[in-house]
Design a protein around this motif. Structure first.
Motif, short mmCIF file in Angstrom:
data_model
loop_
_atom_site.label_atom_id
_atom_site.label_comp_id
_atom_site.label_asym_id
_atom_site.label_seq_id
_atom_site.Cartn_x
_atom_site.Cartn_y
_atom_site.Cartn_z
N PHE A 19 70.67 4.74 -17.17
CA PHE A 19 71.00 3.45 -16.58
C PHE A 19 72.20 3.60 -15.66
CE2 PHE A 19 69.89 2.84 -21.12
CZ PHE A 19 68.66 2.23 -20.97
N ARG A 20 72.31 2.65 -14.72
CA ARG A 20 73.49 2.55 -13.86
C ARG A 20 73.88 1.08 -13.76
NH1 ARG A 20 73.10 7.08 -10.14
NH2 ARG A 20 72.75 8.85 -11.53
N ARG B 262 72.59 1.38 -27.31
CA ARG B 262 73.24 2.61 -27.78
C ARG B 262 72.45 3.83 -27.32
NH1 ARG B 262 73.45 1.73 -34.06
NH2 ARG B 262 71.24 1.70 -33.54
N LYS B 263 73.13 4.95 -27.20
CA LYS B 263 72.52 6.22 -26.79
C LYS B 263 71.28 6.52 -27.62
CE LYS B 263 73.59 11.13 -26.77
NZ LYS B 263 74.61 12.15 -26.91
N GLU B 264 71.35 6.30 -28.93
CA GLU B 264 70.22 6.61 -29.82
C GLU B 264 69.07 5.62 -29.71
OE1 GLU B 264 73.57 4.87 -32.43
OE2 GLU B 264 73.42 6.29 -30.77
N ASP B 265 69.28 4.51 -28.98
CA ASP B 265 68.24 3.50 -28.79
C ASP B 265 67.63 3.52 -27.39
OD1 ASP B 265 68.47 2.47 -31.40
OD2 ASP B 265 70.21 1.28 -30.81
N GLU C 271 70.95 -7.16 -17.18
CA GLU C 271 71.61 -6.45 -16.08
C GLU C 271 72.68 -5.54 -16.67
OE1 GLU C 271 73.68 -7.43 -11.82
OE2 GLU C 271 73.93 -8.87 -13.41
N VAL C 272 72.60 -4.26 -16.33
CA VAL C 272 73.58 -3.29 -16.83
C VAL C 272 74.91 -3.54 -16.15
CG1 VAL C 272 74.15 -0.83 -17.03
CG2 VAL C 272 71.78 -1.58 -17.26
N THR C 273 75.97 -3.65 -16.96
CA THR C 273 77.29 -3.93 -16.40
C THR C 273 78.24 -2.75 -16.50
OG1 THR C 273 78.08 -4.88 -18.49
CG2 THR C 273 77.12 -6.41 -16.87
N SER C 274 78.09 -1.92 -17.54
CA SER C 274 78.95 -0.73 -17.64
C SER C 274 78.27 0.33 -18.51
CB SER C 274 80.32 -1.09 -18.23
OG SER C 274 80.18 -1.51 -19.57
N ILE C 275 78.69 1.57 -18.28
CA ILE C 275 78.10 2.74 -18.95
C ILE C 275 79.21 3.61 -19.49
CG2 ILE C 275 76.70 4.82 -18.59
CD1 ILE C 275 75.07 2.43 -17.95
N ASN C 276 78.98 4.17 -20.67
CA ASN C 276 79.83 5.26 -21.14
C ASN C 276 78.92 6.23 -21.89
OD1 ASN C 276 79.83 4.83 -24.02
ND2 ASN C 276 81.35 3.21 -23.76
N PRO C 277 79.40 7.38 -22.33
CA PRO C 277 78.50 8.36 -22.95
C PRO C 277 77.78 7.86 -24.20
CG PRO C 277 80.54 9.42 -22.32
CD PRO C 277 80.74 7.95 -22.12
N LYS D 224 76.45 -1.33 -21.62
CA LYS D 224 76.69 -2.76 -21.85
C LYS D 224 75.85 -3.54 -20.85
CE LYS D 224 79.97 -2.91 -24.98
NZ LYS D 224 79.77 -3.61 -26.23
N VAL D 225 75.23 -4.63 -21.31
CA VAL D 225 74.38 -5.44 -20.45
C VAL D 225 74.68 -6.92 -20.61
CG1 VAL D 225 72.50 -3.75 -20.56
CG2 VAL D 225 72.49 -5.66 -22.13
N HIS D 226 74.30 -7.69 -19.61
CA HIS D 226 74.26 -9.14 -19.70
C HIS D 226 72.81 -9.53 -19.88
CE1 HIS D 226 78.18 -9.68 -17.23
NE2 HIS D 226 78.43 -9.63 -18.50
#
Length: 174
Positions: free
Chosen positions: A96-97, A78-81, A48-54, A58-60
């Motif tokens: 993702f959101r 990571r962005k590159e993944d 479950e996605v918990t937070s996003i930045n550029p 971050k997920v649980h």
């Protein structure tokens, strides 16, 4: 990867004690039944996605395969993944959101010492079969994939960008 279950009209999904009915279902004798054909993925399956930045999401991690975890583990995509091609063009917030459920693979594990020992799994969705499997629109409806990079709200017909998983039949439970 977390299995999904195919449901058809008339299938019993859950009790009204455990769930709140939404669109595409009906109530009968204290239970919620499907009125549409589709796939069911419990909210606590996958990551479950918990937070996003550029730079990353971050997920649980809640499931490994079809096995539920007793404890929550943290992961980072990571962005590159995010995807296998055009990595330099990835915009994390378009992939993702918070609240999305994703299928991902573990790339590596690390322990970070920041005054407290923290475990973190590095994850990837850089395969067509990996990515968002469940997303909800701002209206609260479960969105429907319309391409590899977009989902649409069935109520408002608004479209949102996502890195959509193309779930393979062997990971679906009938």
């Amino acid at each position: 990867m977390s299995p999904m279950k195919l449901c058809v009209p008339g299938d019993k999904l859950c009790s009204t004690v455990d769930c709140i009915p939404g669109t595409g279902v009906y109530l009968r004798h204290g239970c919620i039944y499907s009125s549409l054909t589709g796939y069911v993925l419990k909210k606590n399956e996958g990551e479950e996605v918990t937070s996003i930045n550029p730079r990353f999401a971050k997920v649980h991690i809640l499931y490994v395969g079809s096995t539920p975890l007793k404890d929550r583990f943290r992961g980072t995509i990571r962005k590159e993944d995010v995807r296998a091609t055009e990595k330099d063009k990835v915009e994390t917030y378009k992939s993702f959101r918070p609240g999305d459920i994703v299928l991902a693979k573990v790339v590596s594990f690390s322990r970070i010492s920041l005054g407290d020992v923290q475990s973190n799994y590095l994850l990837t969705t850089a395969e067509n079969e990996l990515g968002v499997v469940v997303a909800h629109s701002e209206a609260g409806a479960q969105m429907v994939p319309i391409s590899w990079c977009e989902m649409q709200c069935p109520q408002t017909h608004s479209k949102e960008f996502r890195k959509v998983a193309r779930v393979q039949p062997e990971f679906l439970q009938a």
